[in-house]
Structures are given as C-alpha cells and as structure tokens.
Write a protein that holds these residues in place. Structure first.
Motif, short mmCIF file in Angstrom:
data_model
loop_
_atom_site.label_atom_id
_atom_site.label_comp_id
_atom_site.label_asym_id
_atom_site.label_seq_id
_atom_site.Cartn_x
_atom_site.Cartn_y
_atom_site.Cartn_z
N ALA A 116 -0.87 -5.87 -7.25
CA ALA A 116 0.28 -6.33 -6.48
C ALA A 116 -0.16 -7.15 -5.27
N ALA A 117 -1.22 -6.74 -4.60
CA ALA A 117 -1.70 -7.50 -3.44
C ALA A 117 -2.13 -8.90 -3.85
N VAL A 118 -2.88 -9.01 -4.94
CA VAL A 118 -3.32 -10.32 -5.42
C VAL A 118 -2.12 -11.18 -5.80
N ASN A 119 -1.18 -10.60 -6.52
CA ASN A 119 0.00 -11.35 -6.95
C ASN A 119 0.82 -11.85 -5.77
N ALA A 120 1.07 -10.98 -4.81
CA ALA A 120 1.88 -11.35 -3.65
C ALA A 120 1.22 -12.45 -2.83
N PHE A 121 -0.06 -12.31 -2.56
CA PHE A 121 -0.73 -13.28 -1.70
C PHE A 121 -0.92 -14.63 -2.39
N ARG A 126 0.84 -1.21 0.00
CA ARG A 126 0.00 0.00 0.00
C ARG A 126 0.87 1.25 0.00
N GLN A 127 1.93 1.24 0.78
CA GLN A 127 2.83 2.41 0.81
C GLN A 127 3.54 2.62 -0.52
N GLU A 128 4.02 1.53 -1.12
CA GLU A 128 4.80 1.63 -2.36
C GLU A 128 3.94 2.01 -3.56
N THR A 129 2.63 1.75 -3.49
CA THR A 129 1.75 2.02 -4.64
C THR A 129 0.79 3.17 -4.36
N GLU A 130 1.09 3.97 -3.36
CA GLU A 130 0.18 5.05 -2.96
C GLU A 130 -0.18 5.93 -4.17
N GLY A 131 -1.48 6.16 -4.34
CA GLY A 131 -1.95 6.97 -5.46
C GLY A 131 -2.25 6.17 -6.71
N ASN A 132 -1.92 4.89 -6.72
CA ASN A 132 -2.17 4.03 -7.89
C ASN A 132 -2.97 2.81 -7.41
#
Length: 375
Positions: free
Chosen positions: A134-139, A121-127
């Motif tokens: 990214a959340a779906v891919n990581a999990f 969430r921090q790294e993609t803030e605003g997008n």
C-alpha cells in the motif's frame, strides 16, 4: 513625517544599476508551507482560502524562493487487499497546479507525506506485506500526480525527527525505507540528532539541522555516502539563506514556516508552541505582514546568486580560453572566492558578521563581476 510639526523627513536614496543579470538559483530554497489553520477555524473564511493561498505562493516566489516543504497531502480513502490505495487528490492536485502557475521550478520536499504513511500503517497493522504494498502504491500515485501537474518531482518525507521517539522509530523507518528504495521512490527525512545518522545509508536524500552539530567532518561523512544533503531550520537570517549555503555546497534548504500560528499569531503565550510566521495574517488577505527575517532571507538568496554569478562567469571565461588567446585572467576573482570560503565557518556558532559586512562582501563580489565583464 512629524505630524506635530507637520514636517517631512527626506531620506536620500541612490540607486546603482549594474549591467549584468544574476544567475537563477541552482538549488531549491524555500519554506515549510501548509494551508494556514485559521481558514479551518473560522467558517466565514473558507471562501477566501484559495485567494489567500494564491497570494501566499506569489509572496514566497517574490522573495526569491523556488520550492516548498509541503505539509499537505492527499487523504487515504480506502486500502484494498491487493495493496491498491484510493486517495482523495482533489485539493492536492489543485495545489500542484498552483505550484507550477506561480513559477516554482524545483522539486518539492514532501514533508506532509508522513501523514499518508501513518494512516496506511494504522490501517494495515499486523499485515506487513499489505503495509509495504500500500505504501508503494500510494506514493507512486502521488509522485505521478505531482510530476504531471506541477512539472516537478516530489521527494517523499518519511521521517520527522525520529530520534524524538526513541530507537523503535529508527528501526521502523529503516524497514519502510528499504521497501521504497527498491521501488525507486525518492525519500528523505528531517533529522535533528546525531543518533539519526544510523538511517542515512537507507536514504538518498537527507535533510538535517544543527541538532546534528554541523561541521566539516559531518559534511564530509555525508558526502561519502552519496546522499544529497539539504538543511532545514538552521536559521531565520540572511547568512543561512545565502553565504552559508554557498560555502557548504548543500543541495537544498527549507525553513519553518510561512504561516503557522498556534492560536493568536500576535500573542506568543496562548498556545502549546510559538507562532511561526514568515508572514503574519492580515484582515486583508492580500496585504502581507512580513516578518523582518523573511526580508533578510530574500537578501541572503540574492547574496547566493551574486556568488553563483561570479562562479559562472569564471567558468565561462576558462572555457573560452581553451580556444581563444589572449585569455582574461580570473586569478583575482578566484582569490576573492577562496578568501570568502576561509572566512565562513561551517560551524554556525562561530558566525559573527556585523550587518554591514554582508553588503560589503556582496559589493566586493559585484565589483569583481563587473571587472570580468569589462575586460
């Protein structure tokens, strides 16, 4: 032993061996677990880290527990523009192998996965689109690795007592929960406020404590939503690890924490929070200093298994009765179980058993099992 008078006190012990095996647990029961912080505080201890972890996992299993609410997670290395996430799995994967090796045979409650989400969430803030991808891919990567190496699923912990940060926390959790649900990723949260019920429709598994004021009404409401219900942090005692779980019919239960000292684990006033330890650190990492409540939890788990064994015995007799005559009566055993259900309040504040009452009730259940075996 009285050293002054050189006398030895002899305590008589009588052991009775019962001619049946207890049923294995049919639900996950365990502790929150993360690598004890002292191994990072003191460089000289780093070489002992894995030896300690292996001993601690064995200790938890020896107390009858079969799951963990796991505080560790892979670290995020890089998030690509297409949503692919590079994760450092080295330590996580070794732990998954150890989870399997020491016989944990139930799904993992992924308490530490919130750290992964927070980083993304921090790294993609605003997008927002990249955040969701990214959340779906990581999990999905984490789920695949956990299943492959531990043999068990991991349920992604999205939210930790979110009402503590106000309404904005609730709304942000609902947003990402929808995305992960659509991707088929199992999620849970750890909820301690009645306000948290707002997010329950977006979770297939919810983990609650008595901050939500557990009652028959609440249990019925959650059951109607179709959520799998777990408890967390409802008590460090025999009752909430045994009879209470049987009475409420929950799908799992975890308690804070195996070993999490704030600073000095033997001095409770030197840190921001208390030292939470089912087992305290020792100079000999193979020598557990277990808290009394940890031993009570093991007794509670055995209570649960006695009750489960009686229920399974009743079910087996009834199933055999379809084709066999005369049938063995299970009426007395069923009356005992019904009496116990009425005697156990769902509202924790109403629980008032004396210590001896646990053993008396367990003995009643054991005698009933024996009676059905002998008929």
């Amino acid at each position: 032993i009285d050293r002054a008078e050189d006398k030895m006190l002899v305590v008589p012990l009588r052991v009775r061996v019962l001619p049946f095996e207890l049923e294995p647990l049919d639900i996950p029961i365990g502790l929150f677990y993360s690598v004890p912080p002292q191994f990072d505080w003191y460089p000289g201890l780093k070489d002992q880290k894995w030896t300690a972890i292996e001993f601690q996992l064995k200790d938890i299993r020896d107390h009858g527990m079969n799951t963990l609410a796991l505080g560790l997670s892979p670290s995020v290395r890089k998030i690509h523009d297409n949503g692919k996430v590079d994760l450092n799995f080295q330590f996580f994967n070794e732990f998954m192998r150890a989870y399997r090796h020491f016989g944990f045979d139930q799904p993992i409650s992924g308490y530490g996965m919130n750290k992964v989400l927070h980083h993304i969430r921090q790294e993609t803030e605003g997008n927002k689109r990249l955040y969701h991808l990214a959340a779906v891919n990581a999990f999905k990567q984490i789920m695949d690795n956990a299943r492959l190496l531990s043999g068990q699923d991991i349920v992604i912990g999205l939210a930790d007592e979110i009402s503590n940060v106000g309404g904005e926390g609730l709304e942000s959790v609902i947003d990402i929960a929808k995305v992960l649900n659509e991707a088929g990723i199992p999620i849970t949260g750890y909820f301690n406020s009645e306000n948290d019920a707002k997010v329950f429709p977006y979770f297939k598994k919810v983990t609650i404590n008595n901050g939500m004021k557990i009652s028959e009404r609440l249990l019925n409401q959650i059951q109607k939503t179709g959520n799998d219900l777990w408890f967390y942090n409802i008590g460090m005692d025999r009752f909430t690890f045994g009879f209470y779980l049987w009475r409420t019919g929950v799908k799992g239960r975890v308690q804070w924490h195996y070993q999490l000292p704030a600073v000095d684990p033997f001095f409770d006033l030197d840190g921001r929070e208390s030292d939470y330890c089912a087992s305290y650190p020792s100079f000999d990492i193979r020598n557990a200093i277990n808290a009394p409540w940890f031993e009570q939890a093991r007794e509670g788990i055995d209570d649960y298994r006695y009750l489960l064994t009686l229920e399974k015995k009743i079910q087996k007799i009834k199933l055999n009765c379809r084709d066999a005559r005369p049938c063995v009566s299970t009426e007395e055993a069923e009356k005992l179980l019904e009496s116990l259900r009425k005697d156990i309040s769902v509202e924790l504040a109403n629980h008032q058993w004396l210590p001896s009452e646990y053993d008396n009730r367990r003995r009643d259940v054991a005698e009933m099992i024996m009676g059905l075996i002998n008929k």
